[in-house]
Design a protein around this motif. Structure first.
Motif: not given
Ligand SMILES: Cc1ncc(COP(=O)(O)O)c(C=O)c1O
Length: 339
Positions: A304, A192, A83, A190, A310
């Motif tokens: 997200p 990052t 992403n 989570v 997928y």
């Molecule tokens: C699909 C998806 N969900 C959750 C997350 C987690 O986000 P963060 O990196 O802000 O913790 C990401 C991060 O790449 C993601 O791509």
């Protein structure tokens, strides 16, 4: 031909980047029908590049340009298998920057193709590192490229303060504006930890007693758990991000790949929301955690990304069957108190 380039005039946006954000909140009343419970999700999957990482990419790049750390005409470099890479590639098209995305053989063919279509140079590391994964190999390659490419800049999402600020100033500011009353619990997947922390910091200014739950993958080492095999991208990490601030998180719920798949399918069946793996993890985590929550209870979360990328994982019956066959005991229904 009349070209309207003024973003201020009516509903015409000046570029795809201006379409990032302003995503809706939806109440998941079919999935969580209990009377004294409401679960509300922000559909970050409706961002134009397909994920909430559109916000992170845009904010990190625009702020970097503004404060001078990203020179005009810079060549951006980032290690990402999905992403964020796609979001950076999209932003670079508009901002006139070049981008090299460092990926590894576990990156899906679809994502590599999307990155290339968006004009990114894709650099594939081949050698696993000393831990058997590719993370260290990718970081090594990023550092080599930084030496080799003039005016190059490493976005470094795991340490970049503008990662969490994108969600503090964007995602959560919108949520506070959209909500008509307070919320009791916030769940976020989570990796990052940027989205969870950015949202938490803003939400706590408005709802000081909100409980914050991190949803992590079984096999992720983020909160000190043992490393293990995990296949769903986006959620979990094989390194501890510099951004991580565990004292701001109340609990961690671990979700297996199989449980995430069940969560995705239930979300699709009951709510018609076609979401990615980490959204399924969130659904599973909320279901596990519900007995520990008081009533009435209002829960806030965010989904997200979309399900399209997928289809070969959580929506693939063969993949699910293989996971079920490998599973020797019950899925790990772990909840860890107070990290
Ligand atoms: C699909 C998806 N969900 C959750 C997350 C987690 O986000 P963060 O990196 O802000 O913790 C990401 C991060 O790449 C993601 O791509």
């Amino acid at each position: 031909m009349i070209t309207d380039t003024t973003a201020e005039s009516g509903e015409v946006k000046s570029s795809i980047l201006d379409c990032v954000g302003n995503t809706p909140l939806v109440s998941l009343d079919r999935l969580f029908p209990e009377k004294e419970l409401q679960v509300i999700s922000k559909l970050e999957l409706m961002n134009p590049g397909g994920s909430m990482k559109d916000r992170t990419a845009r904010y990190m790049i625009e702020q970097g340009i503004e404060n001078g750390t990203i020179p005009h005409g810079a060549h951006l470099i980032e290690s990402s298998s999905g992403n964020l890479g796609i979001a950076i590639a999209m932003a670079c098209r508009i901002l006139g920057l070049s981008f090299t995305c460092v990926v590894d053989p576990k990156t899906t063919e679809t994502n590599v193709r999307i990155l290339r279509q968006l004009g990114a140079t894709v650099e594939m590391v081949q050698e696993p590192d000393e831990n058997g994964g590719y993370l260290q190999s990718r970081i090594r390659r990023v550092k080599e490229l930084l030496h080799k490419i003039p005016d190059s800049y490493w976005i470094n999402q795991y340490a970049n303060e503008n990662n969490w600020k994108a969600h503090y100033n964007g995602t959560a500011t919108e949520m506070v504006r959209q909500l008509n009353r307070s919320v009791d619990v916030f769940f976020a997947a989570v990796s990052t930890t940027g989205s969870l922390l950015g949202c938490t910091r803003k939400l706590r200014e408005h709802f000081p007693s909100i409980r914050v739950i991190a949803v992590d993958a079984v096999g992720s080492i983020l909160f000190g758990g043992p490393p293990g095999k995990r296949e769903i991208p986006g959620i979990g990490s094989s390194r501890v991000p510099e951004l991580l601030s565990p004292e701001e998180i109340d609990d961690v719920v671990y979700v297996s790949d199989l449980e995430a798949s069940w969560g995705c399918r239930e979300l699709l069946e009951k709510e018609g929301i076609f979401a990615g793996g980490s959204s399924g993890s969130i659904v599973a985590a909320i279901q596990k955690y519900l007995p520990a929550l008081p009533r009435p209870c209002r829960i806030l979360t965010l989904f997200p990304d979309r399900g399209d990328r997928y289809l070969d994982l959580v929506y693939n019956d063969d993949w699910v069957k293989q996971l079920s066959d490998e599973k020797t005991d019950e899925p790990q229904l772990m909840v860890r108190e107070r990290v």
